[in-house]
Write an enzyme that holds these catalytic residues in place. Sequence first.
Site, PDB file in Angstrom:
ATOM      1  N   LEU A  74      42.017  16.377  -3.647  1.00  0.00           N
ATOM      2  CA  LEU A  74      41.760  16.320  -2.210  1.00  0.00           C
ATOM      3  C   LEU A  74      41.243  17.642  -1.658  1.00  0.00           C
ATOM      4  CD1 LEU A  74      44.944  14.359  -1.068  1.00  0.00           C
ATOM      5  CD2 LEU A  74      42.643  13.455  -1.374  1.00  0.00           C
ATOM      6  N   GLY A  75      41.613  18.743  -2.285  1.00  0.00           N
ATOM      7  CA  GLY A  75      41.172  20.035  -1.777  1.00  0.00           C
ATOM      8  C   GLY A  75      41.856  21.169  -2.513  1.00  0.00           C
ATOM      9  N   ASP A 121      50.560  30.863   9.854  1.00  0.00           N
ATOM     10  CA  ASP A 121      49.269  30.486   9.237  1.00  0.00           C
ATOM     11  C   ASP A 121      48.725  29.203   9.856  1.00  0.00           C
ATOM     12  OD1 ASP A 121      47.097  30.842   7.586  1.00  0.00           O
ATOM     13  OD2 ASP A 121      48.002  29.865   5.857  1.00  0.00           O
TER      14      ASP A 121
END
Length: 742
Positions: free
Chosen positions: A521-522, A640
């Site tokens: 997916l990434g 983050d």
Amino acid sequence: MFKSLILIILFFKFCTSLDTLTTNKYIKDGQSLISKGNNFALGFFSPGNSSYKYLGICYVKVTPQTIVWVANRNHPIIDSSGVLSINQYGDLVLHDSNNRPLWSTNVSVQDQVTTSPVAQLHDSGNLVLVQDNNKKVLWQSFDHPTDTLLPNMKLGLNLKTRINTFLTSWKSKDDPGTGNYCYKMNLNGSPQVFLYNGSTPYWRNTLSPGNNVSIATSSSGQKFFFVNNQDEISSYYSDDDPSIMTRVVLDNTGLLQKLMWDDGVHQWKEQWSTPRYQSDKYGHCGSYGKCNPDNINRFECMCLLGYEPKSPRDWYLRDSSKGCVRKNSGLSMCKNGEGFVKLEHLKLPDSSIDAALIGTSMSSSECEQACLTNCSCTAFTSMNTDGKGTGCLAWYGELIDILQYTDVGSELNVRVDATELAKYTRKSKRSLSKKRKLAIALVSIAVPMFLVSLLAYIWLAKKKKTKVKRKVHKQSLNFASTRGSFEGHELEDGSTHPDLPIFDLSCIVAATENFSPTNKLGQGGFGSVFKGQLSNGQHIAVKRLSKSSRQGIEEFKNELMLIAKLQHRNLVKLLGCCIPEDETMLIYEYMPNKSLDSIIFDHTRASFLNWKKRFEIILGIARGILYLHQDSRLKIIHRDLKASNVLLDTEMNPKISDFGMARIFKEDQTQDKTTRVVGTYGYMSPEYVIFGQFSTKSDVFSFGVILLEIVSGRKNCDSYQKHPSQNLIGYGNYGEKIELWI
């Protein structure tokens, strides 16, 4: 006596409406004909500042009024009213107040006694006149368009009825009369669609050659069709989602546009338009010239191999209208050792001039031989004609209107004499020789380096494996993973979380198909994320910590501890973990719409995200942050927050993820300081970047950046060359209006 159906319609005064007109219904002034789905209306209108009236079809749900078809475009109603009726011959006829005919369907039903024509406005925008007894279509507006092409409206020639369907522009924005521009299919040679200015070609769109063809291609939620058989030669498009309103319109300036209605901002958004640049226009580089619009700093025109400018002086002055001519090598081009040079990624030359389809089932070599034996043949191409066979299209005259693409387009084999062919062959061999020498040199260097690197990697991997085992044991994560069972894991405060299972490695391997690249997916600083499916059918996302990741056991433990304790609809849900030896993996619920940045920064996907949904996403992120800062049992600073760390579920609800960098504050603590600044530049607050100070305000700053990105559709790190600042925040600080990319 006329059996008439009278219709006097004003678009702005709808009293009652009908979806079918018959001889038994009488429609008075102020009434209208509406399609069943309430998408289109038929009635009278006055365009722009004009005082004349016209009968036309427009969208019901679109404001301002958008006209898609006009009946009496060249014969306006100059007084206050008009009358539409079905006469004794079964024709729809438009009269003015003096009973003068202005427009008619001109079909004349022969057996009017037994057949009663019925007029219907379909939800596609097609006005249809049918026989009431057998539903035979006598006439339809889709066969007689004006300046607009709607989904499933065909452009081309019906070989049975001989009706040729094409678009013509309005004269002006205030006058729907027939203008100068025409978008029409040309059937000479291979079928093409031309945009004409009067009778002069202005732009050309190539189609596929051959007979008995039915080809469909897809792009961005739409399908494009080309049909060439014994019944018709036509092209048309359709939308995958019928609720989306699109249209292709030819405006009075000669611009052909594909538009889509954006209900969020109540505007028509342009998907594409042509011709936009000088290089788009027909024959811009003349005969035997090739146009390359990517030549920014050079002249966009160049001659084909074996040709030179006909007028070097004009060519130097960037006037390519005279085109190119064959170089004078002293050799003939007829059975004298000539051959063909293959050019790739081209818009093929105009095939309506001295071109013919010479075969529908010929190989490329057969096509080349057939062209070579004919001394008049200047070029050929092999193209798919019916999904199975290969057609041979040949040109016998000038090659004109050739465009160079980057990575799409067709191949064209251009005939050159023996001299040019020899030059091209030598050049190709030199290029191939250079590539081979370079490849040999690279291999001779790469192989020893690879072996050394492999040995070093194996040694470091063993060393790191031992180190990780010691660190895991030292930090007392106390995870136990056995076949088919699990125990609770120990958190920082010594408690366990009973609802967090530990997955067996074999279960995760089976779910992700051994971490197949197709399921990836990434990837981020932590490692990779894979999609998986458990044996019970549940979809999961597996976050696998890379061995080379900047994040280590501490971040893994931190994220595991925090998400296990936090429960909120706008935080991603942790399903479990897996720690076989030196592997560290977290298993989350699967988010089908991926991350927020994959949508808002993609112009195609972002166009389907209306303002209401954007506002809901912003509120969802805000609720998640408020929970972390104030409403949860722990006071969490994420550190983050960014668009790629906001995931979207099936309903596009936002969920904050990736808590590896998060920190826990005491109840009375307001800020903290660190010497190790982590996060993503562009989202971090200034005091955090410069001094290492972070607090709840740091997350609020990051949230503000995400909010700007959602609203503008631009990345914060985009470059703004005309302004001193190099990011989105600074661009706004200089008082400039941020251009919306959505």
